[in-house]
Design an enzyme around this catalytic site. Structure first.
Site, mmCIF file in Angstrom:
data_model
loop_
_atom_site.group_PDB
_atom_site.id
_atom_site.type_symbol
_atom_site.label_atom_id
_atom_site.label_comp_id
_atom_site.label_asym_id
_atom_site.label_seq_id
_atom_site.Cartn_x
_atom_site.Cartn_y
_atom_site.Cartn_z
ATOM 1 N N SER A 1 48.414 77.459 47.428
ATOM 2 C CA SER A 1 47.743 77.027 45.862
ATOM 3 C C SER A 1 46.546 77.643 45.423
ATOM 4 O O SER A 1 46.735 79.011 45.486
ATOM 5 C CB SER A 1 47.453 75.495 46.115
ATOM 6 O OG SER A 1 47.549 74.888 44.953
ATOM 7 N N ASP B 1 58.421 71.249 44.851
ATOM 8 C CA ASP B 1 56.948 71.423 44.534
ATOM 9 C C ASP B 1 56.739 71.361 42.845
ATOM 10 O O ASP B 1 57.392 72.197 42.322
ATOM 11 C CB ASP B 1 56.324 72.831 44.790
ATOM 12 C CG ASP B 1 55.034 72.969 44.806
ATOM 13 O OD1 ASP B 1 54.346 72.178 43.929
ATOM 14 O OD2 ASP B 1 54.466 73.832 45.447
ATOM 15 N N HIS C 1 54.358 70.327 47.715
ATOM 16 C CA HIS C 1 53.236 71.244 47.436
ATOM 17 C C HIS C 1 52.304 71.134 48.687
ATOM 18 O O HIS C 1 51.751 70.255 49.006
ATOM 19 C CB HIS C 1 52.543 70.892 46.435
ATOM 20 C CG HIS C 1 51.273 71.600 45.775
ATOM 21 N ND1 HIS C 1 51.527 72.854 45.397
ATOM 22 C CD2 HIS C 1 49.923 71.846 46.044
ATOM 23 C CE1 HIS C 1 50.604 73.703 45.084
ATOM 24 N NE2 HIS C 1 49.439 72.767 45.636
#
Length: 332
Positions: free
Chosen positions: A39, A128, A160
């Site tokens: 991320s 995700d 995620h």
């Protein structure tokens, strides 16, 4: 009886003493290292790769989009670059390449010719909804414009998270600590792509997890750039006496030690591979900030909260982490 203020100062003193441990030198091969992240950590890994492509030989990113995607805009970061749509499209990889080429011409990043020699590994979880596959596909397209060797994984039902073989939440989850058990060893797969043939991982991690002072690499004020006072390095026992390589692993938002303790540095999956392949894993740490620097989720800076230089060699966080790698390269 001690007053509460005395107790507070005592605790602060103990905390400072822990944070003040100096990162040792190990004589590592610091001229060529690899990076990865999840991320915001994936975006940071890409930024570090592009900014220092003469030294960073490969990058892996889970749930992250292309270099300079946010273009110094938090709004663009949280819409166009994470969940793009008809009203908030991703910046085209070609346009981002033109920005990248300009930064290289201005010598704010390394010459982009190095990217053609790089290995890149990308991951997008099918479940995700925080950073969609479209963003990861755009990162792939960006690297392909430079003819990098790119592998991408898009067929795992992951939310995620950092995806592991056996640690963490259910595979489809998107919740703290953002480590998911998907029966898939993402750390091992990315390391094999970046580094080539590797020995199988150890059954159990047996090296040293070092907590070190990050302030020494950030002008003695790591908090000013939303970094923690302490970072971590995992050092296999073999590296106490032999030359080793370095891999930098960037956690995601709400995933630093401030938020989830040592779970990322112990459970993300890198350490068992490090033990059998003479690889020191550096785990730098970001923290949440609310005043002056606004970073409430403890993300790495990929939209400019530390200033307009955030994606270049002049970026405060990139400079701090590179100094850590250089320190690991110092003689024992």
């Amino acid at each position: 009886m001690r007053s509460w203020t005395a107790e507070l100062f005592l605790l602060l003193g103990i905390s400072s003493a822990i944070a003040a441990e100096r990162l040792p030198g190990y004589g590592v091969e610091s001229a060529g290292f690899t990076v990865s992240g999840l991320s915001s950590g994936g975006y940071m890994a890409v930024q570090m790769h592009v900014a220092h492509s003469s030294r960073v030989k490969g990058a892996a990113a889970l749930a992250a989009g292309p270099y300079y995607c946010a273009q110094a805009s938090l709004w663009t970061a949280t819409t166009n670059c994470m969940t793009p749509g008809a009203w908030s499209p991703l910046p085209s990889p070609q346009i981002l390449k033109s920005h990248t080429d300009r930064l290289a011409q201005e010598k704010r990043i390394d010459p982009t010719a190095h990217l053609s020699q790089a290995r890149v590994w990308l991951f997008s979880g099918a479940q995700d909804r925080i950073v969609t596959t479209a963003a990861v596909n755009a990162l792939r397209a960006f690297y392909l414009l430079y003819k990098a060797d790119v592998a991408i994984v898009r067929d795992k039902p992951a939310g995620h998270a950092m995806v592991t073989e056996s640690a963490g939440n259910a595979c489809s989850a998107t919740e703290p600590p953002f480590i998911n058990d998907c029966d898939y060893d993402a750390a091992g797969e990315l390391l094999r792509h970046l580094l080539g043939s590797l020995a199988p991982p150890a059954a159990e991690a047996s090296g040293h997890l070092i907590q070190f002072d990050q302030r020494a690499f950030a002008g003695n004020d790591a908090r000013a750039i939303s970094m923690a006072d302490s970072g971590y390095a995992y050092v296999p026992r073999a590296c106490d006496a032999q030359a080793c390589r370095v891999h930098v692993a960037f956690h995601g938002c709400r995933q630093g030690a401030e938020a989830i303790g040592e779970r990322f540095v112990r459970e993300a999956g890198y350490n068992r591979w490090a033990d059998t392949n003479r690889l020191i894993v550096l785990y730098p740490q970001a923290i949440a900030r609310y005043w002056w620097v606004y970073n409430p989720r403890g993300c790495w800076d990929w939209w400019g909260y530390t200033g307009s230089r955030y994606a270049t060699k002049e970026a405060p966080q990139i400079r701090a982490v590179l100094a850590m790698v250089d320190r690991l390269g110092a003689p024992r």
